[in-house]
Design an enzyme around this catalytic site. Structure first.
Site, PDB file in Angstrom:
ATOM      1  N   LYS A   1       4.469  -4.432   6.705  1.00 23.68           N
ATOM      2  CA  LYS A   1       3.910  -3.195   6.401  1.00 23.68           C
ATOM      3  C   LYS A   1       3.644  -2.338   7.555  1.00 23.68           C
ATOM      4  CE  LYS A   1       0.323  -5.463   4.478  1.00 23.68           C
ATOM      5  NZ  LYS A   1       0.427  -4.619   3.062  1.00 23.68           N
ATOM      6  N   ARG A   2       3.313  -1.076   7.346  1.00 23.63           N
ATOM      7  CA  ARG A   2       3.188  -0.125   8.606  1.00 23.63           C
ATOM      8  C   ARG A   2       2.035  -0.980   9.534  1.00 23.63           C
ATOM      9  NH1 ARG A   2      -0.518   4.293   8.850  1.00 23.63           N
ATOM     10  NH2 ARG A   2      -0.846   4.063   6.451  1.00 23.63           N
TER      11      ARG A   2
ATOM     12  N   THR B   1       2.176  -1.247  -2.353  1.00 21.04           N
ATOM     13  CA  THR B   1       2.984  -1.651  -3.123  1.00 21.04           C
ATOM     14  C   THR B   1       3.820  -2.879  -2.708  1.00 21.04           C
ATOM     15  OG1 THR B   1       4.552  -0.086  -2.021  1.00 21.04           O
ATOM     16  CG2 THR B   1       3.586   0.782  -4.027  1.00 21.04           C
TER      17      THR B   1
ATOM     18  N   HIS C   1      -3.229   9.712  -1.386  1.00 25.02           N
ATOM     19  CA  HIS C   1      -3.064   8.251  -1.096  1.00 25.02           C
ATOM     20  C   HIS C   1      -3.640   7.614  -0.094  1.00 25.02           C
ATOM     21  CE1 HIS C   1       0.893   7.950  -3.210  1.00 25.02           C
ATOM     22  NE2 HIS C   1       0.887   9.080  -3.313  1.00 25.02           N
TER      23      HIS C   1
ATOM     24  N   LYS D   1       5.560  -6.174  -4.921  1.00 25.71           N
ATOM     25  CA  LYS D   1       7.012  -6.683  -4.761  1.00 25.71           C
ATOM     26  C   LYS D   1       6.904  -8.199  -4.482  1.00 25.71           C
ATOM     27  CE  LYS D   1       7.999  -2.161  -2.949  1.00 25.71           C
ATOM     28  NZ  LYS D   1       8.292  -1.481  -1.463  1.00 25.71           N
TER      29      LYS D   1
ATOM     30  N   LYS E   1      -4.735  -2.266   8.560  1.00 24.97           N
ATOM     31  CA  LYS E   1      -4.101  -3.348   7.597  1.00 24.97           C
ATOM     32  C   LYS E   1      -4.350  -4.568   8.182  1.00 24.97           C
ATOM     33  CE  LYS E   1      -0.880   0.137   6.061  1.00 24.97           C
ATOM     34  NZ  LYS E   1      -0.797   0.084   4.609  1.00 24.97           N
TER      35      LYS E   1
END
Length: 808
Positions: free
Chosen positions: A544-545, A652, A355, A656, A550
């Site tokens: 998100k985290r 993911t 991952h 969504k 990110k």
């Protein structure tokens, strides 16, 4: 499937209230009512699960065992009732009994079994495996407190305990008779007898692994699988010798030391005790799982020679890698297999999903810690390593660099990803780009040696939950346009929705649904947090985290840029824009927590400045979780997927948002690449460097030069360094971008992508102001999102890796 009437459900619920809580309906509290409803639904699923188990047993079906340290299940009452086809009837029954279904569903805590995308993916996959009628079991730890409950205090993240089991245990069934014993420490004793090499572990500490099972119902099927959560207990709950002498703390010390294993997900590991606890957690749930699978298999077949034919063990990231040496240990030490046959069975049973390419997430453990806590396991790993190195020497002509990169044990480290690649029959990435990077870079030499192992299975999400359930009005519109709800079982059928792309009535209704969702979310945030959202603004969401790659910080830089434009010209006509952040930072991740504080400082500054009124808002939404996402995603209009190209394996959340008609602004990273392929250039906002450009630029990248050649960028960085109205300086953040540490400035290339990002944000605003075009783009996103359903992902696993049949 049995169809329950309202009166039948009322009778079942009333029976649970009487027998389990000694309450009539009129005496029941909301807690009693929630638990009674959960138990009724659980009983229905339990009947289905026993029938499923019997069918699998009778047909000798190959079973899938999905091991993950996280399963972010969210709330279960509404979801399970939906899958069982009794949701509307249950709502009517609850209302008839004098309770509010909405309040009852809202009272359920999110199951504290995960953190972010890894755990939510695992939850989606369990739903799909049940729906597709694949005999499967998920395995993890029954965390008492989960990750943590995030509280924002004076702009900073504070971690609080999250005791979800107070209500969440209504879903769990404890099965003491299936308890397994897991051993830590001690020393290995081996001897030969009757020509067989016997191995035992002496003077070890034993922990009981007690299964607490949660049923997972499939949609429109009676097939029901299980998520087995292992709870940790001591075989000696109280030491009566200490207790009798008044040493009460010592008397319960063994129980406390055992129970801490299942207390919290991801204990901080920046110290020895934290590393030790994490290792215990991983081995604990893996050992219990493998023992359970082996014992059931042997009881049925009387042999383990066919084990690999009847089972496939899928490990979700490197955390469950201990399954490899543990299965070897059981086969050799407990069932007298020789090395070669044990290795054949193991290496044909276990498959690995990678991952991440981030070095810090490709787990490695100090050799001395593994040797101390798991002495027999360490012996087996060393033997695997030695045999693997012998093979590599032959294949690579004794190239020392290759051996160093691919070794499992080297220079005091035990490398888990290398153990997976050496031992598993399949290794897959989770997006086309990610899988390509794995074979071109991260595991390139292993790929050269065994290219047939490497595959891609692009991630997917549970579209029934993340579209139909969370956005029922959109579901109704899709059904109206396509003429059926066939897409719920065949997500590719969503493509039929695109036939309405030029239908003005459909586009108008789509816009109305989005506005209704925005208003509903705004009302919820006002009630829960006192936040007043401008529902006439673009809802631009990054959830998100919190991690530097990110690039929440790049989003912040753009917001500062917009704010400075308003400061220069307070009368500037600006498209109203509401930026929403939702994220948790790991407790020990100092820079991530600093960025949260920066976002909150900026939020206070902008939201209290009169020049921003009705033009610009910024909010950080605390304690991001599944239930918050279920409200926020249908309301979102812009989805921020802006990680450094080549760093995000898949994502993911992007899927969504796409399913709910939000438009993506993102880099060519992870599954964004495949989204771009599906949508074309006209329905997504791609910006920035590609992964190849990032790799080419990195050796000579100079962030300082980027800043000095872009006055707007320098001004933004100067403002962040100086801080805002709360008096905090964030020069440490900007210094890391400009000057860095140990010569590595701006590791994730925010400054290189800033100009491109700002330009594309301008394109987003221009598109938003053309309502017809925007709604058409939203509709196309929804219609082309079917490929990102978890059902498609699970079919890919079933066809290409697990080789198991599934419901058509």
């Amino acid at each position: 499937m049995h169809s329950y009437t309202k009166l039948e459900l009322e009778s079942l619920i009333e029976g649970k209230l009487r027998r389990n809580f000694g309450r009539t309906v009129s005496e029941a509290t909301q807690l009693h009512m929630f638990k009674a409803c959960a138990m009724v639904i659980r009983d229905i699923m339990s009947e289905h699960q026993m029938e499923t188990s019997k069918r699998s047993y009778d047909t000798d079906a190959r079973e899938v065992h999905y091991l993950s340290l996280e399963f972010l299940m969210g709330r279960s009452l509404e979801k399970n009732a939906y899958n069982l086809g009794v949701l509307d009837t249950l709502k009517d029954a609850i209302s008839d009994m004098g309770f509010s279904p909405a309040d009852l569903f809202e009272s359920e805590p999110d199951a504290g079994l995960g953190n972010g995308g890894l755990g939510r993916l695992a939850a989606c996959y369990l739903d799909s495996m049940s729906t597709l009628e694949i005999p499967a079991t998920g395995y993890s730890i029954c965390y008492q407190l989960g990750i943590f409950k995030q509280k924002i205090v004076d702009g900073a993240q504070v971690e609080l305990s999250d005791d979800w089991l107070d209500k969440g245990d209504a879903w769990l069934m404890t099965k003491m008779d299936e308890t397994e014993l897991v051993n830590f420490g001690g020393h290995v004793v081996d001897y030969w007898e009757d020509g067989f090499h016997h191995v035992s572990l002496e003077d070890c500490t034993t922990v009981m692994a007690v299964p607490r099972d949660m049923e997972i119902a499939g949609y429109q099927t009676e097939h029901t699988n299980v998520l087995r959560l292992w709870d940790a207990k001591s075989p000696v709950p109280v030491n009566m010798n200490f207790y009798s002498t008044g040493e009460y703390l010592k008397a319960v010390e063994e129980q406390t030391m055992a129970e801490v294993i299942a207390k919290v997900l991801y204990p901080a590991d920046n110290h020895y005790e934290g590393k030790s606890l994490r290792l215990k957690q991983q081995y604990f749930f893996v050992s219990a799982t493998v023992q359970s699978i082996v014992h059931k298999h042997f009881a049925k077949y009387g042999t383990l020679h066919n084990f690999h034919e009847k089972h496939v063990i899928q490990i979700n990231d490197t955390h469950p890698t201990w399954v490899i040496p543990e299965l070897m240990r059981i086969l050799m030490d407990e069932y007298e297999f020789g090395w070669d046959e044990a290795w054949y069975i193991t290496s044909h049973t276990v498959a690995y999903t990678n991952h991440t390419i981030l070095a810090e997430a490709l787990e490695h453990w100090p050799q001395n810690l593994v040797e101390s806590l798991l002495p027999r396991i360490f012996q087996i790993i060393c033997e695997i390593n030695q045999r693997y190195l012998d093979e590599l020497r032959l294949f690579f002509n004794n190239d020392g660099n290759k051996l160093y990169e691919m070794a499992i044990v080297w220079n005091g480290d035990v490398r888990m990803a290398n153990l997976c690649v050496a031992s598993c029959f399949a290794v897959n990435g989770v997006s086309a780009l990610h899988s390509d990077i794995l074979v071109r870079d991260v595991f390139h030499d292993a790929w050269l040696r065994t290219p047939e192992k490497f595959q891609n299975v692009t991630n997917g999400v549970d579209h029934r939950r993340w579209l139909a359930e969370v956005n029922p009005a959109l579901n109704d519109l899709i059904v109206q346009v396509t003429g059926s709800d066939d897409y719920l079982l065949h997500p590719a059928a969503l493509s039929e929705f695109e036939t309405a792309k030029n239908d003005s009535a459909v586009l108008t209704r789509l816009a109305e649904i989005k506005q209704e969702n925005k208003v509903r979310f705004a009302n919820h945030m006002k009630k829960q947090n006192g936040i007043l959202l401008n529902t006439d603004a673009i809802f631009d969401v990054q959830s998100k985290r919190l991690h530097e790659y990110k690039r929440q910080l790049l989003n912040v830089m753009h917001i500062v840029y917009l704010y400075q434009q308003l400061q220069d010209n307070p009368q500037l006509e600006m498209q109203p824009h509401t930026f929403l952040f939702a994220a948790k930072a790991a407790p020990g991740y100092v820079m991530a927590k600093k960025i949260i504080q920066l976002i909150n400082s900026l939020s206070r500054q902008i939201n209290n400045d009169p020049i921003c009124k009705d033009k610009l808002q910024v909010f950080f939404l605390e304690n991001y979780c599944v239930s918050l996402a279920e409200r926020m995603i249908p309301a979102a209009e812009v989805s921020e997927q802006i990680s450094t190209a080549g760093k995000e394996a898949s994502g993911t959340g992007n899927m969504k948002f796409m399913m709910n008609g939000a438009l993506t602004i993102g880099t060519e990273d992870g599954a964004n690449v495949e989204m771009h392929q599906q949508l074309g250039d006209d329905n997504i906002f791609i910006f920035g460097l590609t992964s190849d450009e990032v790799a080419d630029m990195r050796p000579h990248y100079n962030s300082y030069e980027y800043m000095m050649h872009n006055p707007a960028l320098k001004r933004v960085l100067d403002a962040i360094a100086a801080g805002f109205s709360d008096g905090r300086s964030y020069s440490d953040i900007t210094n890391s971008l400009i000057f860095g540490q140990n010569g590595h400035a701006d590791e994730y290339m925010l400054l290189a992508d800033f100009a491109s990002y700002v330009k594309r944000q301008g394109d987003v605003v221009a598109a938003y102001q053309d309502k017809t075009t925007w709604n058409q783009m939203a509709l196309v996103n929804i219609a082309r999102s079917g490929i990102f359903a978890a059902d498609r992902s699970i079919r890919d696993y079933a066809d290409n890796i697990w080789h198991v049949p599934y419901r058509g």
